[in-house]
Enzyme design. Structure first.
Site, PDB file in Angstrom:
ATOM      1  CG  HIS A 278      -3.190   1.159  -2.883  1.00 39.62           C
ATOM      2  ND1 HIS A 278      -3.948   0.182  -3.640  1.00 39.62           N
ATOM      3  CD2 HIS A 278      -2.075   0.844  -3.165  1.00 39.62           C
ATOM      4  CE1 HIS A 278      -3.301  -0.556  -4.510  1.00 39.62           C
ATOM      5  NE2 HIS A 278      -1.994  -0.064  -4.188  1.00 39.62           N
TER       6      HIS A 278
ATOM      7  CG  HIS B 233       0.275   2.767  -7.130  1.00 37.97           C
ATOM      8  ND1 HIS B 233      -0.437   2.287  -8.128  1.00 37.97           N
ATOM      9  CD2 HIS B 233       0.530   2.208  -6.041  1.00 37.97           C
ATOM     10  CE1 HIS B 233      -0.499   1.007  -7.648  1.00 37.97           C
ATOM     11  NE2 HIS B 233       0.028   0.860  -6.540  1.00 37.97           N
ATOM     12  CD  GLU B 234       1.765   2.448  -2.398  1.00 38.65           C
ATOM     13  OE1 GLU B 234       0.701   2.098  -1.943  1.00 38.65           O
ATOM     14  OE2 GLU B 234       2.548   1.898  -2.991  1.00 38.65           O
TER      15      GLU B 234
END
Length: 232
Positions: A105, A101-102
């Site tokens: 980004h 998920h990070e």
């Protein structure tokens, strides 16, 4: 503090509080559950983040370890993904989901994803609004000075706008993460479902934050409208 004794405010706030409590409980329970399950490929969070970056052709992002519990984040200023100790070295389902998920980004910034750039642009004015908006609101109420009250509402509204823009940013990062996890086969199908549960629970906390901000903003607007009506 006066409106905190208004039953109408509490009728608006109570459902949001329940959603917030539920979201936090889901995050804790899902992370606790899947942080104890080792994935079959023994892939760590750091390795998962790197795999997502490589899959999208991103090679200039560093991945570092950071202290704290669930302190995982991507810092666009330094172009660094920082993963907590429970994620960086952990070969668990939860670690892979959070790290991916990070990395999502970081990919958003690399490809110029519009909502995340809008969110970044809103950060300075949101910080001002969160610090001074409530102060001006309270002063405006105490002094019964409508222009100051209105300025406070406008400043506070940027906090709500920031929360609104954050939603598609977070959901898109999770979508990119899960898409890569499945296409690159970082996790098996049953493991990927576990990672999705972790990310879905985390996304719900952003929904709760938005609802909380909307309720507060709406209450301020109703107070302002009520005062103007009483003055006429």
């Amino acid at each position: 503090m006066l409106f905190y004794y208004d039953p109408t405010y509490w009728l608006m706030l109570l459902p949001v509080l329940l959603i917030t409590i539920y979201a936090q409980a889901k995050v804790s329970s899902n992370f606790s559950r899947y942080s104890k399950v080792t994935n079959r490929r023994y892939l760590t969070g750091a390795q998962a983040a790197e795999a997502v970056l490589r899959q999208h052709g991103v090679y200039d992002v560093r991945i570092e370890r950071v202290r704290g519990n669930l302190t995982d984040h991507y810092d666009p200023r330094t172009n660094v993904i920082r993963l907590s100790e429970q994620v960086y070295d952990a070969p668990t389902i939860a670690a892979v989901g959070i790290a991916a998920h990070e990395a999502g980004h970081a990919v958003q910034y690399a490809v110029g994803y519009s909502p995340i750039r809008l969110r970044a642009a809103l950060i300075p004015v949101t910080q001002v609004g969160s610090q001074f908006g409530i102060v001006l609101l309270i002063i405006g109420i105490l002094l019964t000075y409508e222009p100051l009250f209105l300025i406070g509402i406008i400043l506070f509204s940027f906090t709500t706008l920031f929360q609104l823009v954050t939603l598609p940013v977070e959901y898109n990062a999770s979508h990119r993460a899960m898409e890569t996890i499945q296409s690159a086969q970082l996790l098996d199908d049953d493991e990927a479902r576990g990672a999705r549960k972790v990310l879905s629970a985390a996304a719900l906390t952003y929904v709760a934050a938005l609802l909380m901000s909307v309720v507060q903003l709406l209450r301020f607007i109703l107070m302002f409208a009520g005062r103007r009506g009483n003055d006429r």
